[in-house]
Scaffold this active site. Structure first.
Site, PDB file in Angstrom:
ATOM      1  N   LYS A   1      -0.605  86.005  22.802  1.00  0.00           N
ATOM      2  CA  LYS A   1      -0.783  87.410  23.192  1.00  0.00           C
ATOM      3  C   LYS A   1      -0.218  87.651  24.602  1.00  0.00           C
ATOM      4  O   LYS A   1       0.042  86.680  25.335  1.00  0.00           O
ATOM      5  CB  LYS A   1      -2.264  87.786  23.123  1.00  0.00           C
ATOM      6  CG  LYS A   1      -3.176  86.951  24.021  1.00  0.00           C
ATOM      7  CD  LYS A   1      -4.660  87.164  23.671  1.00  0.00           C
ATOM      8  CE  LYS A   1      -5.558  86.342  24.569  1.00  0.00           C
ATOM      9  NZ  LYS A   1      -6.960  86.354  24.120  1.00  0.00           N
TER      10      LYS A   1
ATOM     11  N   TYR B   1       2.861  94.333  57.288  1.00  0.00           N
ATOM     12  CA  TYR B   1       2.077  95.576  57.241  1.00  0.00           C
ATOM     13  C   TYR B   1       0.663  95.364  57.791  1.00  0.00           C
ATOM     14  O   TYR B   1       0.040  94.332  57.518  1.00  0.00           O
ATOM     15  CB  TYR B   1       1.943  96.071  55.800  1.00  0.00           C
ATOM     16  CG  TYR B   1       3.173  96.727  55.239  1.00  0.00           C
ATOM     17  CD1 TYR B   1       3.697  97.879  55.823  1.00  0.00           C
ATOM     18  CD2 TYR B   1       3.796  96.212  54.098  1.00  0.00           C
ATOM     19  CE1 TYR B   1       4.820  98.489  55.291  1.00  0.00           C
ATOM     20  CE2 TYR B   1       4.914  96.823  53.558  1.00  0.00           C
ATOM     21  CZ  TYR B   1       5.430  97.961  54.162  1.00  0.00           C
ATOM     22  OH  TYR B   1       6.532  98.566  53.630  1.00  0.00           O
TER      23      TYR B   1
HETATM   24  C1  LIG Z   1      -7.451  85.033  24.124  1.00  0.00           C
HETATM   25  C2  LIG Z   1      -8.242  84.446  23.031  1.00  0.00           C
HETATM   26  C3  LIG Z   1      -8.139  83.071  22.739  1.00  0.00           C
HETATM   27  C4  LIG Z   1      -7.402  82.099  23.635  1.00  0.00           C
HETATM   28  O1  LIG Z   1      -8.181  81.908  24.787  1.00  0.00           O
HETATM   29  P1  LIG Z   1      -7.785  80.886  25.951  1.00  0.00           P
HETATM   30  O2  LIG Z   1      -8.951  80.887  26.855  1.00  0.00           O
HETATM   31  O3  LIG Z   1      -6.557  81.442  26.593  1.00  0.00           O
HETATM   32  O4  LIG Z   1      -7.520  79.577  25.308  1.00  0.00           O
HETATM   33  C5  LIG Z   1      -8.797  82.601  21.616  1.00  0.00           C
HETATM   34  N1  LIG Z   1      -9.537  83.435  20.841  1.00  0.00           N
HETATM   35  C6  LIG Z   1      -9.677  84.738  21.113  1.00  0.00           C
HETATM   36  C7  LIG Z   1     -10.521  85.586  20.235  1.00  0.00           C
HETATM   37  C8  LIG Z   1      -9.050  85.293  22.226  1.00  0.00           C
HETATM   38  O5  LIG Z   1      -9.207  86.597  22.519  1.00  0.00           O
END
Ligand SMILES: *Cc1c(COP(=O)(O)O)cnc(C)c1O
Length: 381
Positions: A43, A264
């Site tokens: 994702k 800044y």
């Molecule tokens: C993002 C997510 C994962 C992966 O999580 P990590 O901590 O990056 O390994 C797995 N399951 C779900 C439902 C998620 O939203």
């Protein structure tokens, strides 16, 4: 290692992504899972590394199931991996059913009305459509809550007409192995699972969950951040490799008298006569402004503090202790990478490595290397 491409040569900052390191991280997780299949969570554009490049690298290692958050991400991943199972975590929004079917995307159903709509849609098409059932076990974010799954389990036929691939839940504190909430979530998940139709496969562990041990593994691991080198546990050494290296060029080195300020807000004042290097990386590149006066950069084996505010395009670094011969305009310094890991920078910035990775900008030239097969490509899109 760097291609002789004039635009790439002239770049002020570059991000090198080693797909070989991602592959080795996947192998490490496969080993930890001891025979249980391992999915890949890609994702947010593969946590900022580029899903279109990361997913095929994982596929080459045997990964067959991929998770994204949004339908849009799923649709874009489909042509990249025509034969993989692509699952969409954020659920089934009403009116999107046809898009899921057209691109063969598996929805993660998070509520009762989503189940009903998917059943109805399958009924209309005359077949059971594949889906994943998400139950909440304590995080209260997505998934069927207690009241809903009580109703599901108490209503005969309510799960009929869907081709259930997995029952899943998500852990809230898996990065804290000693936190008792992990065992509570596990127990709730096991209770739900026992009452599900026979043979329904299950998945609970994200990256951190995989390192909680075999009771958390069930039938599928779902790691994300660990693939990209993120530390899975708040204790112990990180067994994973950092696949990214973000570098910015030194644009100027200047002498700053004691008592003069830098950047800044005049937030940093030189306590001694100092040499300050101005480096081409800023918050527009994902170098968080909260790293002002807190971050460090690496020059070979040396680390130097970021002083003053992070600007949009620039940071200022105290290089007083670096021999002048080792730093000049044009020199690349590591801003994030194996030495200045996203986790370490995140600790300094008061955030988590996930946020730094997904904030990686698109301004610099991206080099993809694959140290597993020794190929280099440049991607400037
Ligand atoms: C993002 C997510 C994962 C992966 O999580 P990590 O901590 O990056 O390994 C797995 N399951 C779900 C439902 C998620 O939203």
């Amino acid at each position: 290692m760097i291609p002789t491409d004039p635009a790439a040569e002239a770049a002020l900052s570059r991000l090198t992504i080693d797909l070989g390191a991602v592959r080795r991280n996947y192998r490490r997780l496969v080993k930890e899972l001891g025979g249980v299949p391992c999915a890949g969570v890609v994702k947010a554009d593969g946590y900022g590394l580029g899903a279109a490049r990361v997913a095929p690298a994982l596929s080459a290692e045997g990964c067959r199931i991929f998770f994204v958050a949004t339908l849009d991400e799923a649709v874009r991943l489909r042509p990249v991996l025509p034969d993989a199972t692509v699952c969409c975590l954020n659920g089934l929004l009403a009116g999107t059913e046809d898009v899921f079917v057209a691109h063969r995307i598996v929805p993660v159903l998070n509520a009762l009305d989503q189940i009903t709509r998917w059943q109805t849609h399958g009924g209309r098409l005359g077949r059971s459509l594949p889906a994943i059932l998400h139950v909440d076990t304590g995080m209260n974010r997505l998934g069927l809550g207690d009241d809903e799954w009580d109703r599901v389990l108490g209503t005969p036929g309510v799960l009929d007409g869907v081709d259930w691939q997995y029952l899943i839940s998500h852990l809230a504190v898996a990065d804290e192995p000693d936190n008792p909430a992990n065992a509570l979530q596990l127990a709730r998940f096991q209770r739900v699972r026992q009452r599900m139709p026979n043979g329904m496969k299950a998945s609970l562990a994200n990256s951190s969950g995989i390192f909680l041990g075999t009771p958390y593994h069930f039938d599928l691991g779902r790691p994300g951040v660990a693939l990209y080198g993120g530390r899975p546990s708040s204790i112990g050494p990180n067994p994973l490799e950092c696949p990214i290296r973000l570098e910015g060029r030194v644009l100027q080195v200047r002498d700053v008298p004691a008592g003069d300020s830098v950047g800044y807000g005049n937030s940093w004042t030189a306590g001694r006569r100092s040499r300050i290097a101005t480096v081409a990386a800023g918050y527009a590149d994902g170098y968080l402004r909260s790293l002002s006066g807190a971050g460090t950069v690496a020059l070979g084996a040396r680390t130097c503090p970021v002083v003053g505010r992070v600007s949009m395009d620039l940071i200022t670094v105290d290089v007083t202790d670096v021999p002048p011969a080792e730093i000049a305009p044009g020199t690349f310094v590591e801003v994030l990478g194996p030495t200045i890991t996203p986790d370490a920078a995140a600790d300094a910035a008061g955030t988590i490595g996930y946020e730094l990775l997904t904030a990686l900008g698109r301004r610099y030239v991206r080099h993809y290397v694959d140290t597993a097969v020794e190929t280099i490509t440049v991607d400037r899109t």
